[in-house]
Design an enzyme around this catalytic site. Structure first.
Site, mmCIF file in Angstrom:
data_model
loop_
_atom_site.group_PDB
_atom_site.id
_atom_site.type_symbol
_atom_site.label_atom_id
_atom_site.label_comp_id
_atom_site.label_asym_id
_atom_site.label_seq_id
_atom_site.Cartn_x
_atom_site.Cartn_y
_atom_site.Cartn_z
ATOM 1 N N ARG A 33 37.175 38.476 42.336
ATOM 2 C CA ARG A 33 38.686 38.398 43.078
ATOM 3 C C ARG A 33 38.929 36.901 43.400
ATOM 4 O O ARG A 33 39.080 36.661 44.534
ATOM 5 C CB ARG A 33 38.878 39.516 44.300
ATOM 6 C CG ARG A 33 38.666 40.797 43.922
ATOM 7 C CD ARG A 33 38.756 41.898 44.995
ATOM 8 N NE ARG A 33 40.368 41.938 45.229
ATOM 9 C CZ ARG A 33 40.621 42.668 46.032
ATOM 10 N NH1 ARG A 33 39.645 43.402 46.957
ATOM 11 N NH2 ARG A 33 42.117 43.094 46.346
ATOM 12 N N CYS A 40 37.668 45.075 48.873
ATOM 13 C CA CYS A 40 37.054 45.936 48.227
ATOM 14 C C CYS A 40 36.051 45.299 47.366
ATOM 15 O O CYS A 40 36.577 44.269 46.695
ATOM 16 C CB CYS A 40 37.781 47.068 47.673
ATOM 17 S SG CYS A 40 38.457 48.140 48.925
ATOM 18 N N LYS A 71 50.629 50.216 52.918
ATOM 19 C CA LYS A 71 49.751 49.243 53.468
ATOM 20 C C LYS A 71 49.854 48.078 52.734
ATOM 21 O O LYS A 71 50.048 46.958 53.526
ATOM 22 C CB LYS A 71 48.235 49.783 52.947
ATOM 23 C CG LYS A 71 47.116 48.523 53.052
ATOM 24 C CD LYS A 71 45.781 49.083 52.994
ATOM 25 C CE LYS A 71 45.347 49.055 51.361
ATOM 26 N NZ LYS A 71 45.054 47.723 50.801
ATOM 27 N N ASN A 72 50.287 47.818 51.429
ATOM 28 C CA ASN A 72 50.021 46.653 50.663
ATOM 29 C C ASN A 72 51.541 46.174 50.878
ATOM 30 O O ASN A 72 51.670 44.907 50.344
ATOM 31 C CB ASN A 72 49.695 46.932 49.371
ATOM 32 C CG ASN A 72 48.415 47.160 49.336
ATOM 33 O OD1 ASN A 72 47.626 47.190 49.940
ATOM 34 N ND2 ASN A 72 47.900 47.656 48.009
ATOM 35 N N ARG A 108 40.436 52.427 55.653
ATOM 36 C CA ARG A 108 41.111 51.329 55.471
ATOM 37 C C ARG A 108 42.545 51.510 54.968
ATOM 38 O O ARG A 108 43.471 50.705 55.261
ATOM 39 C CB ARG A 108 40.357 50.551 54.114
ATOM 40 C CG ARG A 108 39.264 50.154 54.503
ATOM 41 C CD ARG A 108 38.826 48.932 53.491
ATOM 42 N NE ARG A 108 39.631 47.949 53.481
ATOM 43 C CZ ARG A 108 39.121 46.675 52.919
ATOM 44 N NH1 ARG A 108 38.012 46.758 52.417
ATOM 45 N NH2 ARG A 108 40.135 45.921 52.807
ATOM 46 N N ASP A 140 44.835 50.962 41.291
ATOM 47 C CA ASP A 140 44.615 51.573 42.422
ATOM 48 C C ASP A 140 44.637 53.136 42.424
ATOM 49 O O ASP A 140 44.150 53.816 43.568
ATOM 50 C CB ASP A 140 45.543 51.213 43.650
ATOM 51 C CG ASP A 140 45.463 49.657 44.067
ATOM 52 O OD1 ASP A 140 46.309 49.038 44.663
ATOM 53 O OD2 ASP A 140 44.320 48.987 43.424
HETATM 54 C C1 EPZ Z 1 46.872 43.728 45.226
HETATM 55 O O1 EPZ Z 1 45.594 42.752 45.603
HETATM 56 C C2 EPZ Z 1 46.413 44.828 46.124
HETATM 57 N N1 EPZ Z 1 46.287 44.627 47.372
HETATM 58 C C3 EPZ Z 1 45.475 45.321 45.445
HETATM 59 O O2 EPZ Z 1 45.182 46.765 46.116
HETATM 60 C C4 EPZ Z 1 45.785 45.891 44.018
HETATM 61 O O3 EPZ Z 1 44.362 46.558 43.416
HETATM 62 C C5 EPZ Z 1 46.142 44.565 43.399
HETATM 63 O O4 EPZ Z 1 47.145 44.079 44.023
HETATM 64 C C6 EPZ Z 1 46.600 44.792 42.083
HETATM 65 O O5 EPZ Z 1 47.794 45.724 41.913
HETATM 66 C C7 EPZ Z 1 46.977 44.427 48.379
HETATM 67 O O6 EPZ Z 1 48.259 44.051 47.995
HETATM 68 C C8 EPZ Z 1 46.491 43.988 49.650
HETATM 69 P P1 EPZ Z 1 45.986 40.486 42.359
HETATM 70 P P2 EPZ Z 1 45.479 41.262 44.828
HETATM 71 O O7 EPZ Z 1 46.102 39.286 42.736
HETATM 72 O O8 EPZ Z 1 46.933 40.631 45.362
HETATM 73 C C9 EPZ Z 1 42.800 38.581 39.336
HETATM 74 C C10 EPZ Z 1 43.798 48.528 47.432
HETATM 75 O O9 EPZ Z 1 43.298 49.130 46.842
HETATM 76 N N2 EPZ Z 1 42.996 37.135 40.321
HETATM 77 O O10 EPZ Z 1 47.028 40.999 41.411
HETATM 78 O O11 EPZ Z 1 44.336 40.606 45.239
HETATM 79 C C11 EPZ Z 1 41.722 39.489 40.463
HETATM 80 O O12 EPZ Z 1 40.551 39.196 40.477
HETATM 81 C C12 EPZ Z 1 43.772 47.115 46.931
HETATM 82 O O13 EPZ Z 1 44.989 48.661 48.262
HETATM 83 C C13 EPZ Z 1 42.651 35.916 39.714
HETATM 84 O O14 EPZ Z 1 41.859 36.067 38.693
HETATM 85 O O15 EPZ Z 1 45.445 41.473 43.355
HETATM 86 C C14 EPZ Z 1 42.095 40.656 39.713
HETATM 87 O O16 EPZ Z 1 41.181 40.839 38.612
HETATM 88 C C15 EPZ Z 1 42.650 46.699 45.939
HETATM 89 N N3 EPZ Z 1 42.725 34.911 40.383
HETATM 90 C C16 EPZ Z 1 43.524 40.592 39.234
HETATM 91 O O17 EPZ Z 1 43.705 39.265 39.245
HETATM 92 C C17 EPZ Z 1 43.842 34.903 41.568
HETATM 93 O O18 EPZ Z 1 44.000 33.670 41.878
HETATM 94 C C18 EPZ Z 1 44.703 41.253 40.111
HETATM 95 O O19 EPZ Z 1 44.586 40.559 41.291
HETATM 96 C C19 EPZ Z 1 44.366 36.137 41.849
HETATM 97 C C20 EPZ Z 1 44.070 37.212 41.056
#
Ligand code: EPZ
Length: 421
Positions: free
Chosen positions: A121, A116, A22-23, A402, A305
């Protein structure tokens, strides 16, 4: 699917097949925007996050159709750069459309992305990086308004290896003038998949999978045909499910190198795990050992995850385990329903970003009425229901759709007693 009824307490035996990631598919769909030519994507799972992404893209004038597990995408008729469909609030990955639309149109308008409910986020890292590339971004009427006279390659160091921000910069940089270097980039396999895909379309990207990614902007991209990598989180979920229920399950299309942190955990718990090519076999014959301490981290660390699913399995371990969640501030939500099944879990908040779950292993879980809250919480609660003796009814079960294609039939195929209604 609103509820799942599970009669648990039995071991699972047989084979499970893992579909496409998915990701990986979600940012690759955004990358299709870089070309006017028709793109073919194989091994795309039939799940609601992908449906939602395609729906949002249709609002931009993008045509798509599904033929079994193949998606055919055509962006030649793109008419809009306003990513403001109500579905944007449903999926987080809509944010990476921003980078692709800016690359193509030098302008974009994005409603606040959703996803989610596991934390605030924010998208500050995305915005800061795009601004460094010359994108002017304002927030008005609950939308991010982006415009760039000139999109310029830049040296960008991310304050945190954000997966989405790394993907967004790769997409924007793919049509920027000059070279972009991303330092402290996310190293997830899905980033490498995005690099492979864009390079198949004529891109010039290197370094994905390491913490430094280099992108040379191009003015034109062409059609390509690509097969999506397996979903490492679905594979890991099936591995943990077998650890929880006991039994012997062969999981096909599970790449060991994508799940090393998990396989180390599974071995530490005392289950037997063996990898052979693209398959991983998990056998659990005796009560699991607890895990004194583990914590979630960006790849190659233990993936957040899979944290709820691990917590579900550790509820029956022979002792006390501790998991520290470092990625999302609100990702222990499965604990509430796990305790309704008889688990003993104590959640301790450490600071605004991190918390601890202390899980005291119990001898048995008993079926109960429980409530899902998000995609991976529901995966954990399904595992718990399969572990529990008696009948468990999981309400708000729809979140699982999802990210897990056909999960009810998959679990039935290895002997699980589960019914959707
Ligand atoms: C991706 O989300 C995945 N989703 C998530 O999977 C996964 O949990 C996450 O990466 C971490 O591995 C998809 O790929 C669609 P991040 P993403 O930006 O890109 C903070 C699932 O269950 N952050 O690495 O949103 C954020 O709040 C989903 O399949 C900021 O603060 O993850 C989080 O605490 C859930 N500012 C952390 O970083 C930003 O601008 C990780 O976020 C961006 C992120």
């Amino acid at each position: 699917m609103e509820t799942l009824t599970i009669n648990g307490g039995m071991p699972l035996y047989g084979e499970l097949n893992v579909g496409g990631s998915k990701n990986a598919v979600l940012p690759i769909l955004a990358a299709c925007i870089l070309t006017d030519e028709e793109v073919v994507i194989h091994n795309a799972p039939d799940i609601s996050d992908i449906d939602d992404m395609l729906y949002i893209m249709s609002d931009l004038g993008i045509k798509s159709r599904r033929e079994n597990d193949t998606l055919i995408i055509n962006c030649s008729g793109m008419t809009s750069y306003e990513i403001s469909d109500e579905h944007v609030g449903k999926i987080r990955s809509s944010v990476v459309l921003m980078g692709a639309v800016i690359a193509r149109f030098h302008t974009a308008r994005l409603a606040q992305p959703g996803g989610c409910d596991i934390g605030a986020r924010p998208i500050d890292i995305h915005l800061s990086a795009l601004r460094q590339m010359g994108v002017n971004i304002t927030y008005e009427d609950q939308c991010w308004n982006c415009s760039a006279e000139k999109l310029s390659g830049s040296n960008i160091t991310l304050p945190f290896p954000s997966v989405g921000a790394t993907e967004n910069v790769i997409l924007a940089a793919s049509m920027a003038s000059g070279q972009t270097i991303i330092r402290n980039a996310a190293k997830e396999p899905e980033i490498e998949a995005l690099q492979t895909f864009i390079n198949l379309m004529g891109g010039q990207i290197s370094g994905a999978g390491t913490d430094t990614v280099t992108i040379t902007g191009k003015s034109k991209y062409h059609a390509c045909e690509y097969t999506v990598i397996p979903d490492r989180i679905v594979a890991g979920t099936y591995m943990l499910m077998t650890c929880g229920t006991g039994g012997d399950v062969l999981i096909r299309n599970a790449l060991h190198e994508h799940n090393r942190a998990l396989t180390e955990c599974i071995s530490a718990m005392g289950a037997h795990i063996s990898a052979d090519g693209n398959s991983i076999r998990v056998r659990k014959t005796r009560r699991l050992n607890p895990i004194e301490f583990t914590q979630t981290a960006p790849f190659p660390g233990f993936p957040t995850d899979l944290q709820p699913q691990l917590m579900a399995v550790l509820t029956l371990a022979n002792g006390t385990s501790v998991i520290r969640e470092n990625i999302y501030e609100n990702r222990f939500k499965a604990a509430y329903s796990l305790c309704a099944l008889g688990a003993q879990i104590n959640i301790q908040v450490i600071d605004s970003q991190t918390s601890l779950a202390v899980i005291r292993g119990v001898d048995i879980l008993k079926g109960a009425q429980i409530y899902g809250t998000d995609l991976r919480c529901n995966a954990a609660l399904i595992i718990a229901g399969l572990q529990a003796h008696g009948t468990t009814v999981l309400h708000r079960a729809h979140f699982i759709e999802r990210g897990y294609e056909n999960i009810v039939n998959a679990i039935k195929s290895v002997g699980g007693d589960i019914t959707a209604s």
